[in-house]
Design a protein around this motif. Structure first.
Motif, PDB file in Angstrom:
ATOM      1  N   VAL A   1     113.651  -3.108  -7.836  1.00  0.00           N
ATOM      2  CA  VAL A   1     113.305  -1.810  -8.417  1.00  0.00           C
ATOM      3  C   VAL A   1     111.854  -1.848  -8.877  1.00  0.00           C
ATOM      4  O   VAL A   1     111.415  -2.803  -9.515  1.00  0.00           O
TER       5      VAL A   1
ATOM      6  N   TYR B   1     108.404  -0.307 -10.872  1.00  0.00           N
ATOM      7  CA  TYR B   1     108.107   0.402 -12.105  1.00  0.00           C
ATOM      8  C   TYR B   1     106.610   0.657 -12.220  1.00  0.00           C
ATOM      9  O   TYR B   1     105.778  -0.148 -11.765  1.00  0.00           O
TER      10      TYR B   1
ATOM     11  N   GLN C   1     115.544   2.519 -15.120  1.00  0.00           N
ATOM     12  CA  GLN C   1     116.627   1.998 -14.280  1.00  0.00           C
ATOM     13  C   GLN C   1     117.613   1.272 -15.195  1.00  0.00           C
ATOM     14  O   GLN C   1     117.334   0.163 -15.651  1.00  0.00           O
TER      15      GLN C   1
ATOM     16  N   LYS D   1     123.629  -5.572 -14.535  1.00  0.00           N
ATOM     17  CA  LYS D   1     123.856  -4.148 -14.219  1.00  0.00           C
ATOM     18  C   LYS D   1     124.941  -3.556 -15.108  1.00  0.00           C
ATOM     19  O   LYS D   1     125.843  -4.253 -15.540  1.00  0.00           O
TER      20      LYS D   1
END
Length: 323
Positions: free
Chosen positions: A283, A285, A306, A323
């Protein structure tokens, strides 16, 4: 008047105290002038410091007075000129010793400045060069540069604003490369555990040479950055100029993967960050964070973009992301 000066000439100071006084004299023009004046007076007034010298001095003085009594004025002036010449030579030698030998002593003195995690520092070197140090960075530098070159060593990240001196190149040494400049502004990223070294040039010119292979050298132009990874040098335009805002306490990331951000945060804050789910790594950023906010606040801000869970083991200084 500084009391230490009198103790110096009376022999009351220890070796460490004498060296400390020499350092102060070198950095204080008024104190240095007073030191030279007292040293000259001491040299002239103590030409015969040993008993044998005093006896010899008395003998010469007696012969000298006999010459006066015999009214041989010509010989008197010749003798006076000889003594004046001796005193002048001694004063000249004393001044030379003060100006040059003290430089040799100071040149051998190396200083180390270490910046702990979560902090940054700024220092002005003896030649006027300004250096900013990022968290967990170390700068090794002399108290007084030599007359031929100006050399410092850096581990971690530093920004240099080098004072221009055409006759004395400024050399920055890291674990793998040397950088030579005359007057310029550039950033060095050289943490041992980072896996690469990166140098970004803001202005001026910069010659970069690999230590193990002197032939592997490049000349960097303004707004270019060099990255050394696995013994290979590559040159690209500076991708994120705002990265240099760390000097002002701002960490800037521009479309960077979380795995790369984590590696920098671990270095900056001396913490271990574990990611249980590899999908989080990729991911990307973009954002700016204040250094003083700390690692917890920065991760919470990233978490809003996220979502992921944060677990903190303070006893072992480990942060786990899931997660």
């Amino acid at each position: 008047m500084d009391k230490k000066l009198y103790q110096y000439f009376s022999g009351e100071l220890t070796a460490d105290e004498r060296l400390e006084l020499i350092h102060r004299i070198e950095n204080d023009g008024q104190l240095k002038a007073e030191f030279i004046r007292l040293q000259n007076l001491t040299a002239v007034s103590q030409l015969s410091s040993r008993p044998t010298d005093r006896n010899e001095g008395k003998s010469h003085f007696k012969a000298f007075t006999n010459q006066i009594e015999r009214n041989i004025r010509r010989k008197f002036f010749i003798s006076f000129a000889k003594y004046a010449a001796i005193a002048l030579i001694l004063i000249t030698a004393t001044v030379w010793t003060t100006l040059h030998l003290s430089d040799i002593v100071i040149d051998s003195t190396m200083n180390t400045l270490y910046v702990p995690a979560g902090q940054r520092a700024q220092i002005t070197l003896q030649d006027g060069t300004e250096v900013w140090l990022n968290a967990q960075s170390t700068l090794v530098y002399p108290s007084h540069f030599s007359k031929k070159s100006r050399t410092v060593e850096i581990t971690g990240e530093a920004f240099f604003d080098v004072a221009q001196e055409k006759k004395r190149p400024f050399i920055v040494s890291t674990q793998h490369i040397n950088m030579e400049v005359l007057g310029t502004q550039f950033n060095v990223y050289s943490y041992p555990d980072a896996g690469y070294i990166q140098t970004a040039l803001v202005e001026g010119s910069l010659r970069i040479c690999e230590k193990q292979n002197g032939k592997n050298a490049i000349l960097l132009a303004p707004n270019e950055q060099m990255t050394l990874k696995e013994s290979k040098m590559s040159i690209t335009p500076i991708s994120n100029p705002d990265h240099l805002l760390w000097r002002k306490g701002i960490y800037s990331f521009d479309n960077e993967r979380l795995i790369d951000i984590i590696k920098k945060l671990e270095l900056y804050y001396d913490v271990t960050i574990k990611v249980e789910d590899p999908e989080i790594f990729n991911v990307r950023y973009t954002g700016k964070f204040r250094q003083r906010d700390g690692i917890d606040e920065i991760l919470h801000l990233i978490q809003k973009i996220q979502p992921f869970k944060i677990e903190r083991d303070r006893d072992n200084n480990i942060i786990t992301l899931t997660k």
